[in-house]
Design a protein around this motif. Structure first.
Motif, PDB file in Angstrom:
ATOM      1  N   ALA A 298       0.835  -1.206   0.000  1.00  0.00           N
ATOM      2  CA  ALA A 298       0.000   0.000   0.000  1.00  0.00           C
ATOM      3  C   ALA A 298       0.868   1.254   0.000  1.00  0.00           C
ATOM      4  O   ALA A 298       0.555   2.225  -0.682  1.00  0.00           O
ATOM      5  CB  ALA A 298      -0.936  -0.014   1.216  1.00  0.00           C
ATOM      6  N   ASN A 299       1.970   1.235   0.757  1.00  0.00           N
ATOM      7  CA  ASN A 299       2.864   2.396   0.779  1.00  0.00           C
ATOM      8  C   ASN A 299       3.586   2.566  -0.551  1.00  0.00           C
ATOM      9  O   ASN A 299       3.833   3.685  -0.983  1.00  0.00           O
ATOM     10  CB  ASN A 299       3.877   2.271   1.914  1.00  0.00           C
ATOM     11  CG  ASN A 299       3.271   2.611   3.246  1.00  0.00           C
ATOM     12  OD1 ASN A 299       2.269   3.304   3.314  1.00  0.00           O
ATOM     13  ND2 ASN A 299       3.858   2.108   4.306  1.00  0.00           N
ATOM     14  N   ALA A 300       3.919   1.455  -1.218  1.00  0.00           N
ATOM     15  CA  ALA A 300       4.591   1.550  -2.517  1.00  0.00           C
ATOM     16  C   ALA A 300       3.644   2.151  -3.553  1.00  0.00           C
ATOM     17  O   ALA A 300       4.065   2.965  -4.380  1.00  0.00           O
ATOM     18  CB  ALA A 300       5.055   0.169  -2.962  1.00  0.00           C
ATOM     19  N   LYS A 301       2.371   1.776  -3.512  1.00  0.00           N
ATOM     20  CA  LYS A 301       1.389   2.338  -4.444  1.00  0.00           C
ATOM     21  C   LYS A 301       1.163   3.823  -4.154  1.00  0.00           C
ATOM     22  O   LYS A 301       0.956   4.614  -5.061  1.00  0.00           O
ATOM     23  CB  LYS A 301       0.079   1.586  -4.359  1.00  0.00           C
ATOM     24  CG  LYS A 301       0.138   0.215  -4.983  1.00  0.00           C
ATOM     25  CD  LYS A 301      -1.197  -0.489  -4.858  1.00  0.00           C
ATOM     26  CE  LYS A 301      -1.106  -1.904  -5.413  1.00  0.00           C
ATOM     27  NZ  LYS A 301      -2.368  -2.632  -5.246  1.00  0.00           N
ATOM     28  N   LYS A 302       1.180   4.184  -2.863  1.00  0.00           N
ATOM     29  CA  LYS A 302       0.948   5.583  -2.479  1.00  0.00           C
ATOM     30  C   LYS A 302       2.099   6.468  -2.925  1.00  0.00           C
ATOM     31  O   LYS A 302       1.895   7.619  -3.278  1.00  0.00           O
ATOM     32  CB  LYS A 302       0.761   5.664  -0.966  1.00  0.00           C
ATOM     33  CG  LYS A 302       0.389   7.039  -0.466  1.00  0.00           C
ATOM     34  CD  LYS A 302       0.088   7.018   1.019  1.00  0.00           C
ATOM     35  CE  LYS A 302       1.340   6.760   1.795  1.00  0.00           C
ATOM     36  NZ  LYS A 302       1.158   6.888   3.235  1.00  0.00           N
ATOM     37  N   ASP A 303       3.316   5.936  -2.934  1.00  0.00           N
ATOM     38  CA  ASP A 303       4.503   6.719  -3.308  1.00  0.00           C
ATOM     39  C   ASP A 303       4.583   6.964  -4.808  1.00  0.00           C
ATOM     40  O   ASP A 303       5.314   7.846  -5.234  1.00  0.00           O
ATOM     41  CB  ASP A 303       5.782   6.010  -2.837  1.00  0.00           C
ATOM     42  CG  ASP A 303       5.933   6.057  -1.333  1.00  0.00           C
ATOM     43  OD1 ASP A 303       5.265   6.897  -0.709  1.00  0.00           O
ATOM     44  OD2 ASP A 303       6.699   5.236  -0.790  1.00  0.00           O
ATOM     45  N   ARG A 304       3.887   6.187  -5.610  1.00  0.00           N
ATOM     46  CA  ARG A 304       3.969   6.374  -7.063  1.00  0.00           C
ATOM     47  C   ARG A 304       3.309   7.619  -7.515  1.00  0.00           C
ATOM     48  O   ARG A 304       2.597   8.320  -7.129  1.00  0.00           O
ATOM     49  CB  ARG A 304       3.309   5.209  -7.790  1.00  0.00           C
ATOM     50  CG  ARG A 304       4.144   3.961  -7.704  1.00  0.00           C
ATOM     51  CD  ARG A 304       3.512   2.890  -8.514  1.00  0.00           C
ATOM     52  NE  ARG A 304       3.953   1.601  -8.003  1.00  0.00           N
ATOM     53  CZ  ARG A 304       3.438   0.461  -8.407  1.00  0.00           C
ATOM     54  NH1 ARG A 304       2.515   0.439  -9.295  1.00  0.00           N
ATOM     55  NH2 ARG A 304       3.879  -0.659  -7.910  1.00  0.00           N
TER      56      ARG A 304
END
Length: 108
Positions: A102-108
């Motif tokens: 979820a954090n990786a998707k948010k950082d994109r």
């Protein structure tokens, strides 16, 4: 000819006295925060690390305690204890993987 901003220069020059004052005020605020026992707010990485640790420990302890209670209740000593300890640990890791995705998707 008329200027865009009458009576003002384009960009004010930096004054050494103001810079010195800002540094002294920041240092005084830091010392006052230390004196009052206040700490700076946690950044996002620290908060995420705390969530990951709590999730892992919570899954492990939750599964272990429920397994221990079921074994005490049903008289099957190591069966539920070990099984739910492993399941609790696995669920903790699964939750951590979901958090990191979820954090990786948010950082994109």
């Amino acid at each position: 000819m008329v200027e865009d901003s009458p009576g003002q220069d384009g960009k004010p020059s930096s004054d050494a006295r103001f810079d010195s004052l800002e540094k002294r005020v920041a240092e005084a605020q830091r010392k006052e925060a230390i004196r009052l026992g206040q700490k700076p707010p946690a950044d996002a990485n620290e908060q995420l690390g705390n969530r990951v640790l709590a999730t892992l420990i919570g899954g492990l302890l939750g599964g272990t305690l429920i397994g221990w209670a079921l074994d005490r209740l049903l008289g099957t000593w190591p069966m539920f204890f070990i099984a739910l300890m492993v399941l609790g640990t696995a669920s903790g890791f699964w939750s951590i993987i979901k958090m990191s995705n979820a954090n990786a998707k948010k950082d994109r």
